[in-house]
Design a protein around this motif. Structure first.
Motif, PDB file in Angstrom:
ATOM      1  N   ARG A 105       0.894  -1.240  -0.029  1.00 38.78           N
ATOM      2  CA  ARG A 105       0.049   0.003  -0.023  1.00 38.78           C
ATOM      3  C   ARG A 105       0.923   1.259   0.060  1.00 38.78           C
ATOM      4  O   ARG A 105       0.348   2.295  -0.718  1.00 38.78           O
ATOM      5  CB  ARG A 105      -0.780  -0.138   1.171  1.00 38.78           C
ATOM      6  CG  ARG A 105      -2.078  -0.853   1.131  1.00 38.78           C
ATOM      7  CD  ARG A 105      -2.787  -0.793   2.364  1.00 38.78           C
ATOM      8  NE  ARG A 105      -4.026  -1.626   2.428  1.00 38.78           N
ATOM      9  CZ  ARG A 105      -5.337  -1.431   1.658  1.00 38.78           C
ATOM     10  NH1 ARG A 105      -5.388  -0.354   1.225  1.00 38.78           N
ATOM     11  NH2 ARG A 105      -6.213  -2.603   1.729  1.00 38.78           N
ATOM     12  N   TRP A 403     -13.472  10.259 -12.291  1.00 33.33           N
ATOM     13  CA  TRP A 403     -12.979   9.716 -13.697  1.00 33.33           C
ATOM     14  C   TRP A 403     -12.720   8.303 -13.741  1.00 33.33           C
ATOM     15  O   TRP A 403     -12.529   7.703 -12.860  1.00 33.33           O
ATOM     16  CB  TRP A 403     -12.000  10.398 -14.244  1.00 33.33           C
ATOM     17  CG  TRP A 403     -10.799  10.475 -13.241  1.00 33.33           C
ATOM     18  CD1 TRP A 403     -10.521  11.555 -12.422  1.00 33.33           C
ATOM     19  CD2 TRP A 403      -9.756   9.632 -13.235  1.00 33.33           C
ATOM     20  NE1 TRP A 403      -9.549  11.127 -11.603  1.00 33.33           N
ATOM     21  CE2 TRP A 403      -8.975   9.907 -11.900  1.00 33.33           C
ATOM     22  CE3 TRP A 403      -9.558   8.439 -13.979  1.00 33.33           C
ATOM     23  CZ2 TRP A 403      -7.719   9.189 -11.862  1.00 33.33           C
ATOM     24  CZ3 TRP A 403      -8.256   7.674 -13.505  1.00 33.33           C
ATOM     25  CH2 TRP A 403      -7.401   8.019 -12.609  1.00 33.33           C
ATOM     26  N   ARG A 480     -16.860   0.479 -15.041  1.00 35.92           N
ATOM     27  CA  ARG A 480     -16.780   1.621 -14.059  1.00 35.92           C
ATOM     28  C   ARG A 480     -17.683   2.829 -14.347  1.00 35.92           C
ATOM     29  O   ARG A 480     -18.008   2.987 -15.327  1.00 35.92           O
ATOM     30  CB  ARG A 480     -15.403   2.067 -13.862  1.00 35.92           C
ATOM     31  CG  ARG A 480     -14.495   1.255 -12.876  1.00 35.92           C
ATOM     32  CD  ARG A 480     -13.093   1.606 -12.986  1.00 35.92           C
ATOM     33  NE  ARG A 480     -12.738   2.947 -12.874  1.00 35.92           N
ATOM     34  CZ  ARG A 480     -12.399   3.328 -11.618  1.00 35.92           C
ATOM     35  NH1 ARG A 480     -12.357   2.621 -10.487  1.00 35.92           N
ATOM     36  NH2 ARG A 480     -12.094   4.729 -11.606  1.00 35.92           N
TER      37      ARG A 480
ATOM     38  N   PRO B 209       0.292   1.653 -12.362  1.00 37.77           N
ATOM     39  CA  PRO B 209      -0.621   2.687 -12.780  1.00 37.77           C
ATOM     40  C   PRO B 209      -2.068   2.448 -13.280  1.00 37.77           C
ATOM     41  O   PRO B 209      -3.051   3.025 -13.025  1.00 37.77           O
ATOM     42  CB  PRO B 209      -0.010   3.237 -14.083  1.00 37.77           C
ATOM     43  CG  PRO B 209       1.365   2.788 -13.783  1.00 37.77           C
ATOM     44  CD  PRO B 209       1.623   1.515 -13.190  1.00 37.77           C
ATOM     45  N   THR B 210      -2.358   1.007 -13.786  1.00 42.38           N
ATOM     46  CA  THR B 210      -3.628   0.866 -14.090  1.00 42.38           C
ATOM     47  C   THR B 210      -4.400   0.413 -12.906  1.00 42.38           C
ATOM     48  O   THR B 210      -5.431   0.660 -12.646  1.00 42.38           O
ATOM     49  CB  THR B 210      -3.480  -0.492 -15.070  1.00 42.38           C
ATOM     50  OG1 THR B 210      -2.857  -0.326 -15.989  1.00 42.38           O
ATOM     51  CG2 THR B 210      -4.720  -1.091 -15.345  1.00 42.38           C
ATOM     52  N   ILE B 211      -3.752  -0.197 -11.836  1.00 42.00           N
ATOM     53  CA  ILE B 211      -4.321  -0.264 -10.602  1.00 42.00           C
ATOM     54  C   ILE B 211      -4.851   0.923  -9.870  1.00 42.00           C
ATOM     55  O   ILE B 211      -5.898   0.963  -9.354  1.00 42.00           O
ATOM     56  CB  ILE B 211      -3.264  -1.131  -9.762  1.00 42.00           C
ATOM     57  CG1 ILE B 211      -3.252  -2.541 -10.188  1.00 42.00           C
ATOM     58  CG2 ILE B 211      -4.083  -1.363  -8.223  1.00 42.00           C
ATOM     59  CD1 ILE B 211      -2.079  -3.213  -9.388  1.00 42.00           C
ATOM     60  N   ARG B 212      -3.938   1.971  -9.845  1.00 42.77           N
ATOM     61  CA  ARG B 212      -4.361   3.244  -9.371  1.00 42.77           C
ATOM     62  C   ARG B 212      -5.680   3.780  -9.928  1.00 42.77           C
ATOM     63  O   ARG B 212      -6.489   4.352  -9.748  1.00 42.77           O
ATOM     64  CB  ARG B 212      -3.252   4.065  -9.266  1.00 42.77           C
ATOM     65  CG  ARG B 212      -2.557   4.030  -7.835  1.00 42.77           C
ATOM     66  CD  ARG B 212      -2.045   5.246  -7.682  1.00 42.77           C
ATOM     67  NE  ARG B 212      -1.106   5.876  -8.850  1.00 42.77           N
ATOM     68  CZ  ARG B 212       0.023   5.160  -8.781  1.00 42.77           C
ATOM     69  NH1 ARG B 212       0.575   4.627  -7.984  1.00 42.77           N
ATOM     70  NH2 ARG B 212       0.838   5.666  -9.939  1.00 42.77           N
ATOM     71  N   ALA B 213      -5.626   3.680 -11.417  1.00 39.86           N
ATOM     72  CA  ALA B 213      -6.421   4.244 -12.452  1.00 39.86           C
ATOM     73  C   ALA B 213      -7.869   3.719 -11.997  1.00 39.86           C
ATOM     74  O   ALA B 213      -8.765   4.102 -12.109  1.00 39.86           O
ATOM     75  CB  ALA B 213      -6.190   4.175 -13.619  1.00 39.86           C
ATOM     76  N   LEU B 214      -7.824   2.378 -11.664  1.00 46.12           N
ATOM     77  CA  LEU B 214      -9.084   1.590 -11.335  1.00 46.12           C
ATOM     78  C   LEU B 214      -9.432   1.854  -9.965  1.00 46.12           C
ATOM     79  O   LEU B 214     -10.522   1.228  -9.579  1.00 46.12           O
ATOM     80  CB  LEU B 214      -9.143   0.162 -11.737  1.00 46.12           C
ATOM     81  CG  LEU B 214      -8.916  -0.279 -13.348  1.00 46.12           C
ATOM     82  CD1 LEU B 214      -8.504  -1.703 -13.445  1.00 46.12           C
ATOM     83  CD2 LEU B 214     -10.051   0.183 -14.133  1.00 46.12           C
ATOM     84  N   GLU B 215      -8.664   2.591  -9.304  1.00 46.61           N
ATOM     85  CA  GLU B 215      -8.872   2.489  -7.648  1.00 46.61           C
ATOM     86  C   GLU B 215      -9.079   1.365  -7.126  1.00 46.61           C
ATOM     87  O   GLU B 215      -9.937   0.890  -6.345  1.00 46.61           O
ATOM     88  CB  GLU B 215     -10.034   3.515  -7.565  1.00 46.61           C
ATOM     89  CG  GLU B 215      -9.900   4.991  -7.813  1.00 46.61           C
ATOM     90  CD  GLU B 215     -11.023   5.698  -7.653  1.00 46.61           C
ATOM     91  OE1 GLU B 215     -11.445   6.376  -6.738  1.00 46.61           O
ATOM     92  OE2 GLU B 215     -12.073   5.593  -8.625  1.00 46.61           O
ATOM     93  N   ALA B 216      -8.329   0.267  -7.501  1.00 45.70           N
ATOM     94  CA  ALA B 216      -8.316  -1.247  -7.204  1.00 45.70           C
ATOM     95  C   ALA B 216      -7.077  -1.425  -6.006  1.00 45.70           C
ATOM     96  O   ALA B 216      -6.819  -2.673  -5.789  1.00 45.70           O
ATOM     97  CB  ALA B 216      -8.176  -2.112  -8.338  1.00 45.70           C
ATOM     98  N   GLU B 217      -6.711  -0.564  -5.669  1.00 46.26           N
ATOM     99  CA  GLU B 217      -5.468  -0.763  -4.434  1.00 46.26           C
ATOM    100  C   GLU B 217      -5.995  -1.594  -3.479  1.00 46.26           C
ATOM    101  O   GLU B 217      -5.231  -2.831  -3.134  1.00 46.26           O
ATOM    102  CB  GLU B 217      -5.070   0.606  -3.928  1.00 46.26           C
ATOM    103  CG  GLU B 217      -4.415   1.399  -4.889  1.00 46.26           C
ATOM    104  CD  GLU B 217      -5.178   2.543  -5.369  1.00 46.26           C
ATOM    105  OE1 GLU B 217      -6.378   2.435  -5.416  1.00 46.26           O
ATOM    106  OE2 GLU B 217      -4.643   3.558  -5.475  1.00 46.26           O
ATOM    107  N   ASP B 218      -7.232  -1.517  -2.958  1.00 44.43           N
ATOM    108  CA  ASP B 218      -7.823  -2.408  -1.638  1.00 44.43           C
ATOM    109  C   ASP B 218      -7.981  -3.811  -2.241  1.00 44.43           C
ATOM    110  O   ASP B 218      -7.472  -4.834  -1.541  1.00 44.43           O
ATOM    111  CB  ASP B 218      -9.183  -1.735  -1.436  1.00 44.43           C
ATOM    112  CG  ASP B 218      -8.935  -0.647  -0.687  1.00 44.43           C
ATOM    113  OD1 ASP B 218      -7.990  -0.270  -0.090  1.00 44.43           O
ATOM    114  OD2 ASP B 218      -9.867   0.093  -0.450  1.00 44.43           O
ATOM    115  N   ALA B 219      -8.519  -4.128  -3.509  1.00 41.45           N
ATOM    116  CA  ALA B 219      -8.585  -5.484  -3.991  1.00 41.45           C
ATOM    117  C   ALA B 219      -7.498  -6.084  -3.977  1.00 41.45           C
ATOM    118  O   ALA B 219      -7.132  -7.211  -3.799  1.00 41.45           O
ATOM    119  CB  ALA B 219      -9.368  -5.267  -5.452  1.00 41.45           C
TER     120      ALA B 219
END
Lengths: 560, 533
Positions: A105, A403, A480, B209-219
């Motif tokens: 994280r 977005w 999304r 970067p893709t993970i952050r763009a998808l806001e998937a850090e938690d997953a």
């Protein structure tokens, strides 16, 4: 160094303080049981030997209590050792597993990751090698150190009761010897331990370069050179190993000599005390055997100290990575009715001399569909990176609605199709997944796969063609639900019928949203009702559908 | 005792390292035997105390004890040093063999493990080889030399004490063998879990970067947590077995020592008269036996300590051997004859299927390209045109048919490998005599050759990455055949046209084969071959 070490130990303490403390105690019990067993056996045999010589004394000698003590201590030692190992290893592995997630994280924060993501191999090393090295701080430093302290205390006290003040000397000797070897080991292993960690990391990265670029190296005739580079890293690793081994041998010799001297001294001390009638020969034998057992925690501490350099280096880096960063600017929301607003933005690429954008301003109204056009290097991708927060502007303000992005290079992961899609929306059911796959023109392909949504993708999405990879990324994008769509050449590389089909579906779903598409293709620009052309970081054209110049700008783009 | 795995010491044709290891093991064994003399000195000294000898008479024995102890320490140190040097050399040899083998494999061989897995195997996992050889092999020698000698020394005085040791000892390998079977399996599972976790971490870090763009850090963090927990459990499974095996050892050795002590005590008291060859033992003999008993079990305890090293060391060696044992070898070693003069590339009856695929992607494909000709392979995505290029370049091995080609190949890959290095280094790839600067000026105008890019091309747009790959292909002046896989797919109209111009211009005198679905680019070629569909 010291502060980082304390940070890491505090993390350990917070994650599993009680089991870790219990482990230290049980470890102490183990070594104490061992040394008591030896001492008691020596005393027992000598005492029985003396009693056996005197005919009457043999009958009055209590053999049962010492005999039972010897057996009991033997079993206690075994059980305590087993329990100690399970306890300490389970606790440290739990700590390390928890730290792994925490560190991921921390590394995923944009500020830190931007620099590191240039070398994912290095990042990986932080999450594996460094963390695995941390357990030694407890297992090989704290555990033997606690055993040594307990042993020194117990030996000093116990021998004082048996032979008087000279017994305290044994505790002190043990303490000084153990701490000296610890100091020598840590001091000597710091530099080669660091070199070792660096060489191992370099070896791993070079093998990674060698294997992930094997096509290019082979065809460029450089495969052999890359192999030599990897072997050079192994050579540096071997040099560090060599220095560490010499340190190990040197401290081992010191320990061996000191242990021999202790026993020879115990022999002479025992003889002196016996001659002065201060103790019996049985207690002298006990002294001899106890001094034989005293070296056990010293040996463990010495071995741990020699390997500590690597762990200390790892602790420094992990502590640095976990240090809190300045909180990333929470994306400002633009005014009502505006989807995206850039105001006086200045930005330069890392290491570049001149600024790419200087005073760039741009407003996209809610519901507006905008295409950003321009040559390679005009700043289209940088504009998107600023909007998404991947890059930070030097000056100016940026505000966006929530977005979602369909990038030019969207990563697919080594996992099944369902998991790849679920990253975008973990709550989506299969029907919804199939729906978005159909929207992206992939329904037939997935239906033809024997495992369907459970089909596994290889590294970087291998197993799918490039067009299929892009379509899968598109499906994930559609999952999304966000008011602002960011598209970066969304149909590039797709064959024409599918591209047109996907664009039509995108258009149908984009009706209620704001849209920013970065493109050089006419078919994609046709999604927009406003065209903006970037030239060297400046807006050179900004026309709406009803205005003059719109059609000309469209016609100038690459057709199908 | 389990034999060493085949192919590690026996037929590694590294007799020097092997001899050094044996010599080191011998030194360590001899050092252990010095304890017999030291124990005798101690035992007789205590008897002297009982008999009332003065301190002065014990000065000699104390000095003798110390002198033997020093010699023992020195000999042991020499032995450990030799064992380390030999083991470390073997690790280097294994790494070199694995790297050499990777150099012989087909680069696009789909059965090759993922890059992250390979890197972990050659770096961290292989590290287990040194401690395994360095510790485990000498322990085996000490078991065979030291234990019988100590047993003999004990039994010389008392057959009963010897018998106790003799009974306790064989139980140890019996239990360890039973446990060892499970240890090996658990260790392999653990290695797989570690490899799996490393592969997943690498994969996810690349796509950060893709993970952050998808806001998937938690997953993703959740996924990592699951895997990290699994690795922890697998590791504990291995450790539990290792600890169990050493606990068995400790129990038998501790009980062995305790029984010897209790027996000797009772015997000295006169309560157990039997167990010796002649008459009752004296105190010195009793103490001597007691001092030797723990030393008898010491090599067994060290064996338990080296047990975990053995499991992970053997697992690492097995994984490395599995890699080098695979037969797939690049076409270079079984090179087809060059095509007839005037022909740059000849594909004849090519058939190729990806492993696990129901139908071949290419079947019975023929193609002949004249030297200097420009040919487009035109077809929709998935039609197999990229596979054909890979087969032509010798990056894949055809199931049937043969590939004949002339000269070096310049490759413009679909997703080029981009290194964390300067643009110029990415173009030249370390090749001497390539005009990287000139090519960058021509194909990447406005970019500084010294500018550093990230791993995987971070900092370059998709279009720039392809242009860089093109510059890289053209950097080899001897590349007679340029193979380009979708070179214009990510470029805007103007640049695509410019690239097509550069392609045509720069390949004057060279042969060009382009796989594309772009009819405009195909039209610039001399000939268009439709593939699939």
């Amino acid at each position: 160094m010291k502060r980082d070490l304390l940070t890491i130990l505090a993390l350990f303490q917070r994650a599993a303080g009680r089991p870790l403390l219990l482990g230290l105690l049980v470890a102490g019990v183990t070594v104490l049981a061992g040394v008591t067993l030896l001492g008691l056996s020596g005393w027992f045999i000598t005492a029985t030997g003396i009693a056996g010589l005197a005919a009457g004394a043999a009958l009055g000698f209590d053999v049962f209590r010492p005999g039972a003590g010897v057996r009991g201590l033997a079993i206690l030692r075994t059980g305590a050792r087993y329990g100690e190992r399970l306890l300490t290893h389970d606790a440290t592995l739990s700590v390390v597993a928890a730290l792994r997630v925490r560190l991921f994280r921390a590394l995923a924060r944009p500020g830190l990751a931007r620099a590191l993501v240039q070398r994912p191999g290095r990042l990986l090393f932080r999450l594996t090698g460094d963390l695995d090295a941390l357990d030694a701080l407890y297992l090989r430093l704290m555990v033997p150190l606690a055993s040594l302290l307990l042993m020194a205390l117990a030996a000093g006290t116990g021998l004082y009761l048996l032979i008087g003040w000279s017994g305290v000397g044994f505790g002190l000797y043990l303490l000084v010897l153990g701490l000296a070897l610890l100091g020598l080991g840590v001091r000597g292993s710091l530099a080669p331990g660091g070199q070792r960690a660096a060489a191992l990391e370099s070896l791993r990265l070079r093998v990674l370069d060698l294997t992930s670029g094997r096509v290019e190296w082979r065809l460029a005739g450089r495969a052999q050179a890359m192999r030599d580079l990897a072997l050079a890293a192994d050579r540096r690793l071997a040099q560090a190993d060599e220095r560490l081994n010499r340190l190990d041998i040197t401290t081992g010799i010191i320990q061996g000599v000191a242990g021999t001297a202790l026993m020879a001294g115990a022999l002479l001390l025992g003889a002196t005390l016996v001659a002065g009638n201060a103790i019996t020969p049985a207690v002298a034998a006990l002294l001899l055997l106890v001094s034989m057992g005293l070296m056990e925690p010293v040996a463990a501490l010495r071995r741990g100290a020699v390997e500590l350099g690597r762990s200390l280096r790892a602790a420094t880096r992990v502590a640095a990575d976990l240090r809190p960063l300045p909180a990333p600017a929470t994306p400002a929301r633009p005014a009502e009715g505006v989807a995206l607003r850039l105001e006086g933005v200045r930005f330069r690429h890392e290491g570049a001399g001149a600024a790419l954008f200087d005073g760039l301003s741009l407003t996209v109204e809610a519901g507006q569909h905008v295409a950003i056009l321009g040559e390679s290097g005009a700043g289209k991708s940088s504009l998107l990176a600023l909007v998404t927060g991947e890059q930070r502007a030097e000056a100016g303000s940026i505000g966006t609605l929530p977005w979602t992005l369909l990038g030019q290079e969207t990563a697919l992961f080594q996992d099944d199709l369902r998991a790849n899609l679920a990253l975008a929306d973990p709550t989506a059911d299969d029907a919804r997944l199939i729906q978005v796959l159909a929207d992206a023109g992939l329904a037939d392909v997935v239906a033809a796969l024997p495992a369907g949504l459970d089909s596994l993708l290889g590294e970087g999405g291998s197993g799918l063609s490039s067009g299929q990879r892009r379509r899968l990324a598109l499906a994930r994008f559609l999952l999304r639900d966000r008011p602002l769509w960011l598209l970066d050449e969304p149909t590039d590389g797709l064959d024409l019928p599918t591209a047109r089909d996907v664009l039509a579906r995108l258009k149908a779903r984009a009706a209620a949203r704001s849209l920013l598409v970065v493109t050089h293709l006419r078919r994609e620009a046709m999604l927009a009702d406003r065209l903006i052309r970037l030239e060297k970081g400046r807006i050179s054209l900004d026309v709406r559908r009803e205005e003059a110049g719109f059609e000309e700008a469209l016609t100038g783009l690459r057709g199908d | 005792m389990a034999p060493l795995p085949p192919g590690i010491m026996k037929d590694r044709s590294k007799p020097a390292a092997d001899r050094q290891l044996k010599l080191g093991a011998l030194c360590q064994s001899l050092a252990d035997l010095f304890w017999i003399a030291q124990a005798w000195i101690l035992a007789t000294a205590v008897l002297a105390m009982v008999n009332g000898t003065g301190v002065a008479a014990l000065l000699g024995p104390a000095l003798g004890f110390a002198a033997i102890g020093m010699a023992r320490t020195g000999l042991d140190a020499a032995g450990r040093r030799l064992a380390f040097r030999s083991a470390r050399q073997t690790l280097t040899d294994l790494r070199r063999d694995a790297l050499d083998h990777l150099g012989r494999r087909m680069p696009l061989d789909p059965t090759l493990p993922a890059s992250g897995t390979l890197a972990a195997l050659l770096a961290e996992q292989a590290e287990a080889v040194t401690p395994y050889l360095q510790r485990y092999v000498p322990v085996r020698w000490r078991l065979m030399l030291v234990c019988p000698a100590l047993l003999l020394a004990v039994a010389w005085h008392s057959w009963a004490a010897g018998l106790i040791l003799l009974v306790a000892a064989p139980l140890i390998p019996l239990f360890m063998a039973l446990i060892g079977i499970r240890a090996k399996k658990a260790s392999e599972e653990q290695l797989m879990a570690v490899g799996g976790m490393n592969g997943l971490l690498m994969d996810r870090l690349r796509g950060l970067p893709t993970i952050r763009a998808l806001e998937a850090e938690d997953a993703v963090a959740g996924r990592i947590q699951t895997l990290a927990t699994k690795v922890k459990q697998q590791t504990m499974a291995v450790l539990r077995i290792a600890f169990l095996s050493s606990a068995v050892l400790e129990l038998f050795s501790a009980l062995g020592v305790a029984l010897v002590a209790v027996y000797t005590g009772f015997h000295l008291l006169g309560q157990l008269e039997w167990g010796t060859w002649a008459g009752r033992l004296d105190l010195a003999q009793g103490l001597f036996i007691l001092l030797l008993a723990p030393a008898f079990f010491e090599p067994w305890r060290d064996l338990a300590g080296a047990w975990h090293d053995r499991a992970s060391g053997e697992a690492a060696i097995k994984a490395l051997n599995a890699l080098t044992g695979t037969a797939a070898v690049a076409a270079e070693s079984q090179s087809a004859p060059p095509p007839p003069a005037g022909t740059a590339l000849l594909l004849n009856g090519i058939r190729f299927a990806y492993p696990g695929a129901a139908a071949p992607v290419i079947d019975g494909f023929d193609l002949s390209v004249r030297a200097g000709e420009r040919v487009a392979l035109l077809g929709p995505s998935g039609s197999g045109k990229s596979t054909l290029l890979a087969l032509a370049a010798g990056l894949l091995q055809a199931e049937q048919g043969n590939v004949q080609r002339q000269g070096h190949i310049g490759w413009v890959g679909h997703r080029p490998f981009l290194q964390n290095a300067s643009l110029a280094a990415n173009v030249s790839l370390g090749r001497a005599g390539s005009d990287a600067g000139g090519l960058i000026r021509r194909l990447l105008p406005g970019k500084e050759a010294a500018r550093r890019i990230g791993e995987g091309g971070v900092g370059l747009s998709g279009g720039e990455a392809v242009r860089l790959a093109l510059a890289r292909a053209l950097a080899d002046p001897d590349a007679a055949l340029i193979l380009a896989d979708e070179p214009t797919a990510h470029l805007d109209a103007d640049t695509a046209a410019a690239i097509a111009d550069v392609l045509v211009e720069a390949t004057a005198g060279r042969t060009l084969l382009v796989a594309t679905h772009d009819p405009a680019l195909a039209a610039r070629m001399d000939r268009v071959v439709e593939v699939g569909a």
